[in-house]
Design an enzyme around this catalytic site. Structure first.
Site: not given
Lengths: 280, 280, 280
Positions: B86, B131, B153-154
């Site tokens: 994103l 994303g 890796n959020e």
């Protein structure tokens, strides 16, 4: 604001009943340098899980959650047993109410450990059958000393691992191997457990096992703890929800099974054998 | 007549809003010999996913579904990034409505790709964090160039991968490794991703990656396309159903999280660093 | 008293209609020494599953459940085919009611085998496409002779493996490989099946395959049979429940699909080819 359903999950977890930091059968030590807490089971000779040990485990997990520790390492004070599982003495020749209490507190320990947002690892420094394996597989990581045995051997004892425990076990092993091990009541050697993925590393001493657990917890050093915890709980949410749905029925099922003449007889024979061997 | 519930699933997918074949940030090329379409993301420098790219991706997927292509290969025009995920610029210092739109269009791209009956493969010719990994794991097959990184890796960014994305990820990796990678926010090197099963093959050039993707799609040459598509959708039906159930709540959760002071601050620091590095 | 929901599951299984021990297309032999029953399919030339074979399989499974056998080994009297799957002759140019009967009896065989509390193993002594693979994957263990093929190739035939069968298949293979194999209609060689986990051992002769199956069943020698059976059924409970929920709709879907002009035409071509080859 943050994923409210997950926060509710956490809130729904049963409150631990003992808040004292000085418990009788467990100890908590926090490493000054790493900030990681080690929870040690200390009920000689084999850490068999009576109600008091189960309550002390809950109390210690709660203490670690509240003392800002960076993670939890579960281990044993014994030199050759991690935990032998439920204490048969407490389940023999007793009433249904006592059996219900034993099982309820086992459930409470499992969900406290499986559902904590803290990083968790087990330093398995001895045998880990049944309830011992339950504790180890509720953690996120497992390091084990060589030449010991681990597994859910309930079927060998004529009882049935509960569905929520099976679900956790099947999250660690491939499904096909999990079913087979559960139906066989299979005990894995340390080496077999490593090859199957049931343990993640082998360590020759308890100190090395604890170090490897700490290294695993160290992999989260740069991760936001809140995001980490919510990610873990979201990943485990389906199992946790199913556990909540069946926990009451599960207590009734266990109490009925464990109080049956057949299972009581198995327990009696088991305890007789223990006495004759002069153990415990 | 044919498995009506699956056809309904397909029908329920949101209609794409742009039907033009000339989109701005994506291109579609159909190979005359193989009949396979290549969808290329082309938003320099790193294919960061703003609303326009997300809309163009939907439009291109829809175009490929309607132009009788035999399969879809997703790749990037960049020489070292598949997609950076994103676009933080669009989410910083903005209103909640914009955040809702960003997340809704990300969901729309994911379900369009995850739920298409076409054979899909990703030629991952560069880094694929967050994303980018989402797009790759929505496909049925992944081929990656060496020495790049891929992963969800959020957690490292202080946010939480949505449950529908976790479910797709856990369909690719063993459950135990999926949980660990998600809580660590782990980025896998190409080699690590290959060993874990997160990518299926390694290819030294983009051309070779596209060829290997085409070879995978070629394995369906003798399979009835309708039966193939329904088989895929039936296999993915549980995840798709759960996504549909939570998609609205998921938008609200994301908007609340991304608009929080804490996460906005992380984004601000991130963008400041980008500026100082002279990148983008 | 013992886990009443599981006992209900068992009770809900459809009663077998034939109780005679002398069936036409299957034989049952119990080994005096081991107490293990071998169920042999014997419908030359390829054990294609017509309604009579499906009824005889149910009858034989029921017989073995009732004759105190310690386990069930499924094998074939043919020298090169385990089972070729459903009998196309019975499904061509027929009425919808017949198609409904075929599918209902296939379901009944699957649930009888997948849901039996007995230990089960397949000695796969020949090719096992489609319904042959269905029988093998309903068992708990698989041993296969070299240089044969096994797989769910429904997609290659233009039809769709039912959801309950997919669930069983995904319990044996990793999810990612299961989806790929199902969409490709992939037939695995014995060696490929072994490497993927679809079969557990390879045996050079039928006798050796049966011996290895018996050795697997022998691993339960010290396990309480009731606890073992309930453990297996609890592990499979979610799939069994989903099967029960969709079984009626699944019959209707199959009958509609198999009676369609398109699929009838495929069947006609297939049978024409068989005739021309002088086979069957």
């Amino acid at each position: 604001m943050l994923h409210s359903n997950l926060l509710r999950l956490v809130a729904r977890r049963p409150p631990s009943r003992l808040m004292s930091t000085a418990t009788k059968l467990t100890t908590v030590e926090v490493n000054d340098k790493t900030g990681i807490a080690t929870l040690t089971m200390n009920r000689p000779p084999v850490n068999s899980q009576n109600v008091q040990l189960l309550l002390d485990l809950q109390s210690s997990i709660s203490e670690i959650e509240n003392n800002k520790s960076r993670g939890l390492i579960l281990t044993s004070a014994s030199s050759n047993v991690f935990s032998a599982g439920l204490d048969i003495f407490e389940m023999y020749n007793t009433d249904v109410e006592r059996l219900r209490t034993v099982w309820t507190e086992l459930q409470n320990v499992w969900i406290a450990l499986y559902g904590t947002s803290l990083p968790t690892a087990a330093a398995i420094n001895g045998h880990a059958p049944a309830g011992g394996c339950l504790l180890a597989t509720a953690c996120e990581y497992r390091v084990m000393r060589p030449n010991f045995l681990i597994g859910l051997n309930e079927a060998q004892l004529g009882i049935i691992a509960p569905k929520w425990l099976m679900a956790g076990f099947a999250g660690v092993l491939p499904k096909r191997l999990a079913e087979r091990a559960l139906t066989q009541g299979r005990m894995f050697t340390t080496q077999e457990a490593f090859e199957a993925g049931l343990v993640d590393e082998i360590a020759s001493t308890k100190e090395e096992a604890v170090e490897k657990c700490a290294a695993f917890i160290g992999t989260f050093a740069k991760v936001n703890p809140l995001a980490r915890g919510l990610t873990k709980l979201q990943f485990r949410a389906d199992n946790i929800r199913e556990f909540e749905e069946i926990r009451e029925k599960d207590v009734a099922d266990f109490a009925a099974l464990a109080s049956s003449a057949e299972v009581q007889k198995v327990m009696g024979t088991y305890l007789e054998n223990l006495k004759n061997k002069g153990k415990k």
